[in-house]
Write an enzyme that holds these catalytic residues in place. Structure first.
Site, PDB file in Angstrom:
ATOM      1  N   ARG A   1       0.826  -1.214   0.000  1.00 43.22           N
ATOM      2  CA  ARG A   1       0.000   0.000   0.000  1.00 43.22           C
ATOM      3  C   ARG A   1       0.864   1.269   0.000  1.00 43.22           C
ATOM      4  O   ARG A   1       0.449   2.295  -0.543  1.00 43.22           O
ATOM      5  CB  ARG A   1      -0.932   0.009   1.211  1.00 43.22           C
ATOM      6  CG  ARG A   1      -2.160  -0.848   1.016  1.00 43.22           C
ATOM      7  CD  ARG A   1      -3.036  -0.838   2.253  1.00 43.22           C
ATOM      8  NE  ARG A   1      -4.336  -1.422   1.981  1.00 43.22           N
ATOM      9  CZ  ARG A   1      -5.194  -1.773   2.924  1.00 43.22           C
ATOM     10  NH1 ARG A   1      -4.892  -1.615   4.199  1.00 43.22           N
ATOM     11  NH2 ARG A   1      -6.366  -2.279   2.603  1.00 43.22           N
TER      12      ARG A   1
ATOM     13  N   GLY B   1      -5.524  -6.720   2.297  1.00 43.15           N
ATOM     14  CA  GLY B   1      -4.160  -6.827   2.813  1.00 43.15           C
ATOM     15  C   GLY B   1      -3.646  -8.248   2.917  1.00 43.15           C
ATOM     16  O   GLY B   1      -2.569  -8.576   2.414  1.00 43.15           O
TER      17      GLY B   1
ATOM     18  N   GLY C   1     -12.292  -4.624   2.162  1.00 47.15           N
ATOM     19  CA  GLY C   1     -13.733  -4.417   2.315  1.00 47.15           C
ATOM     20  C   GLY C   1     -14.258  -3.392   1.316  1.00 47.15           C
ATOM     21  O   GLY C   1     -15.357  -3.534   0.775  1.00 47.15           O
TER      22      GLY C   1
END
Ligand code: 3PG
Length: 391
Positions: free
Chosen positions: A34, A347, A370
């Site tokens: 990320r 993740g 999500g």
């Protein structure tokens, strides 16, 4: 939505909401995916002469708990950007504002965890205003958190000129393109641990997908809700989910549940594991991975797919004896990648495929877990909706 490229940002304080919620152990970032995905946005802002202020959440701290500090993330980012970068150990207030006022063009400041303030998750108006005071403009680049109705995602946009970031734009473009008219069969796979948000989108995912394959705690919760295996001690989250789960029709032919599993003990004795049918689960056991028959069944379905969307590992893959389901499915998708369009997100799922070194074999790796599922299920993401208002 506005376009950041149409705005002259030279010398401006640009407040960027990022999703740098990454796994950290002993003060070290375990997976920097990320962080790396944010680099194009940072490069763009630096090249335009902006002053860059980064805000993120990290984990789910209860108050100011320094084991959830963003400092290790700032350190990893500093290694990657090789520029002037400073970590400031607070998120709002006069001291933070003073640090920001002293910035020069191209400087980067990383602020402390947004969730050290409970007001963040309450979408508190005063907190949103305090955040907005930190920048001249706001850039939303935290796709992974856009499904949250929080201050730094929603409330803030009322008080500051707000733009989508480059990463957010890319996520919206790729996911929308893949979903408008996907090549079929479309096979979705949902696993992982954050059951509450996932179980709520199962119905919509079933409508969109030709097959929905379930694993992990999402599958366990569904099986428990239908009495297909017994678990005496349900967590409060599981209790809550039972009602939602009961509404899902398990006989839907598109819904695929595990038929066997790799069981371990609930109290998690390291030495114990066994493979068995779902109907054979004992009271002292829980399912920690899909079993060999389920792997075969899922592989057969995947071999027919033209589009695959995957979120959430199929078992407790961090433990070797419970990692086979996730690994076999990941490798299978990797092998058929030339004929299918594959999207993976979340993740833990990304961590699992990186562990196998096959991340290049997927067409799109989303920074959302999500958020990606909600987007795919057609739910409106509050963080994206908030950017649609002109202010
Ligand atoms: C994620 O990891 O999915 C995002 O960072 C959102 O985190 P959250 O579920 O703690 O809001």
């Amino acid at each position: 939505m506005k376009n950041l490229r149409n705005k002259n940002i030279k010398g401006l304080k640009v407040l960027v909401r990022c999703d740098l919620n990454v796994p950290i152990r002993n003060g070290k970032v375990l997976d920097d995916f990320r962080i790396k995905k944010l680099i194009p946005t940072i490069d763009y802002l630096r090249n335009q002469g902006a002053k860059i202020i980064l805000i993120t959440h990290l984990g789910e701290p209860k108050g100011r708990d320094l084991s959830f500090s963003v400092r290790p993330v700032a350190k990893r980012l500093w290694e990657l950007v090789q520029g002037r970068l400073k970590f400031v150990n607070d998120t709002i207030g006069k001291r933070v504002e003073k640090e920001i006022d002293e910035m020069k063009e191209g400087d980067i400041i990383v602020l402390e965890n947004l969730r050290f303030y409970k007001e963040e998750e309450q979408n508190d108006d005063d907190f949103s205003r305090s955040l907005a005071r930190l920048g001249d403009i706001f850039v939303q680049d935290a796709f992974g958190a856009c499904h949250r109705n929080h201050s730094s995602i929603v409330g803030i946009t009322k008080y500051i000129d707000s733009f989508p970031g480059l990463l957010l734009e890319e996520e919206i473009r790729v996911l929308s393109d893949a979903l408008v008219s996907p090549d079929r069969p479309l096979v979705s796979i949902v696993g992982g641990f954050k059951v509450s948000s996932k179980i709520k989108v199962i119905k919509s995912l079933l409508d969109k997908s030709d097959y929905l394959l379930l694993g992990g705690r999402v599958a366990n919760s569904l099986l428990i809700s239908k009495g297909l295996y017994v678990k005496d001690l349900l967590s409060s989250e599981e209790e809550e989910l039972m009602e939602v789960a009961k509404e899902i029709n398990l006989t839907d032919p598109n819904l695929q549940l595990p038929i066997d599993g790799v069981m371990g003990l609930i109290n998690f004795d390291e030495d114990y594991s066994r493979i068995g049918g779902i109907g054979s689960i004992r009271k002292e056991e829980d399912v920690y991975d899909i079993g060999p028959e389920t792997i075969e069944k899922y592989k057969n379905i995947l071999s027919t797919a033209k589009t695959i969307i995957w979120n959430g590992p199929l078992g407790y893959f961090e433990k070797e004896k419970f990692s086979k389901g996730t690994e076999e499915i990941a490798k299978m998708i990797g092998q058929i990648n030339r004929e299918v369009f594959s999207i993976v997100g979340g993740g833990e799922t990304v961590e699992a495929i990186q562990k196998l070194g096959i991340e290049n074999q997927f067409d799109h790796i989303s920074t959302g877990g999500g958020a990606m599922l909600d987007f795919i299920a057609g739910k409106e993401l509050p963080g994206i909706k908030a950017l649609e208002y002109e202010n």
